[in-house]
Each structure stands twice: as structure tokens, then as C-alpha cells.
Design a protein around this motif. Structure first.
Motif: not given
Length: 190
Positions: A1-27
Motif C-alpha cells: 500500500v505504501g507504493f500505491q500511496m506514492l503512485l496515486c498521490t504523488g507524495i514522497t516516501l518520507s511523507e508516506a512513512a510519516a503519515l499517521r491515521w489521524r492525518e487521513i480524512d476518510f470523509e
């Protein structure tokens, strides 16, 4: 899923690694990027590495829309592993982010196994940018989404370069106005 995050959102690997659940707004369907993982070396203890979240600043601190299928997958993972708001989405343990060097190794190994050669996290991010260009995004929008400080970075790296000379450009621009006119020795176009 980490690789999908980079491919589908354009974020960096270091940003994906730092992402916490509270920083995902599912709504709203977006990531609120606030941190990146910095690799710090501890020279006194044998040169070991520590991975620590550092705050993003300027345009790097941003919200990024996330495709529905990726949000659904992340929600399923959160439910399965019971990820709490303060826990890392990609993690080595509940309190420690994934090792980025390990992620790079896995991506390279998977790329080779699929016959694609050396795939890097940067290539996934580049693919995102190229898809955005092809979909009609402006350089400003891509710069904002990817956290670049200037749209010039996007133009230099991702926008198509043309080899047209100036006369050929004019000919293409005004082709519809061209009509042959007989003028003695040669035809003149107006």
C-alpha cells in the motif's frame, strides 16, 4: 500500500512513512501532510540510524486528494490492524515508522521480479506527475499537489519539451488561415 500511496498521490516516501491515521480524512478523501521522516545518524552509538518525524513547512505542508480505491484499502487495513489515530500507517511497529531503506529495497526487488528493472520511489512520483500532465493539470496545480515550491520545477521536469522552431510554430498556429494565392512565379500563402 505504501507504493500505491506514492503512485496515486504523488507524495514522497518520507511523507508516506510519516503519515499517521489521524492525518487521513476518510470523509473528505484526502491526506493532510504535516510531517516527513528524517533519517538521523547517531555517531556515538556505532553510526546507527534513527527515523524521526519532522514538520513540513511552506508548500510542502498540504492536503492531497486520494483516489477512492486507495482510501477503501487504507480503511480496510486500519480496521484489520486496529490502527489508532497516533499510529503510523506504514510502520515497523505501532510506534516506529517503516524504514525507508527497506521500502526502497522491496520496491527494487519487486520491480526486477516483474521484469521492470530498478524501480525507485522517485519513479512512482514521476509517474503521478506525468499522469497529471496528461490529464490536463496546470504546472501550478501539480506543484501544489506535490509540494514543490515553484511551478518552474514542474515545468522543467515534467512538461513536454518541443523541438519546433519559431516558423514551424507559427505555421501550425495559423494553418487554418492559409489559402494558396497565385502570384506569378510561385504560389504565395496568405
Amino acid at each position: 500500500v505504501g507504493f500505491q500511496m506514492l503512485l496515486c498521490t504523488g507524495i514522497t516516501l518520507s511523507e508516506a512513512a510519516a503519515l499517521r491515521w489521524r492525518e487521513i480524512d476518510f470523509e473528505k478523501g484526502e491526506f493532510r501532510l504535516q510531517y516527513f521522516i528524517a533519517v538521523k545518524r547517531e555517531y556515538g552509538s556505532g553510526g546507527t540510524r534513527r527515523y524521526e518525524p519532522e514538520p513540513l513547512t511552506g508548500r510542502k505542508r498540504r492536503t492531497v486528494p486520494v483516489p477512492f480505491f486507495l482510501l477503501k484499502r487504507l480503511k480496510d487495513i486500519q480496521r484489520q490492524y486496529q490502527g489508532g489515530p497516533g499510529e503510523f500507517v506504514l510502520c515497523k511497529s505501532r510506534e516506529e515508522p517503516v524504514r525507508m531503506s527497506r521500502m526502497r529495497e522491496i520496491l527494487t526487488r519487486r520491480g526486477k521480479a516483474c521484469g521492470l528493472g530498478n524501480i525507485t520511489p522517485r519513479m512512482l512520483r514521476d509517474t503521478y506527475a506525468i499522469h497529471a500532465v496528461q490529464a490536463g493539470a496546470s504546472s501550478d496545480m501539480i506543484a501544489e499537489l506535490m509540494g514543490f515550491s515553484s511551478s518552474q520545477q514542474v515545468i522543467r521536469r515534467y512538461m513536454p519539451r518541443t523541438t519546433l522552431d519559431k516558423k514551424e510554430l507559427m505555421r501550425r498556429m495559423f494553418r487554418m488561415y492559409e489559402a494558396p494565392v497565385s502570384g506569378g512565379q510561385e504560389d504565395i500563402r496568405i
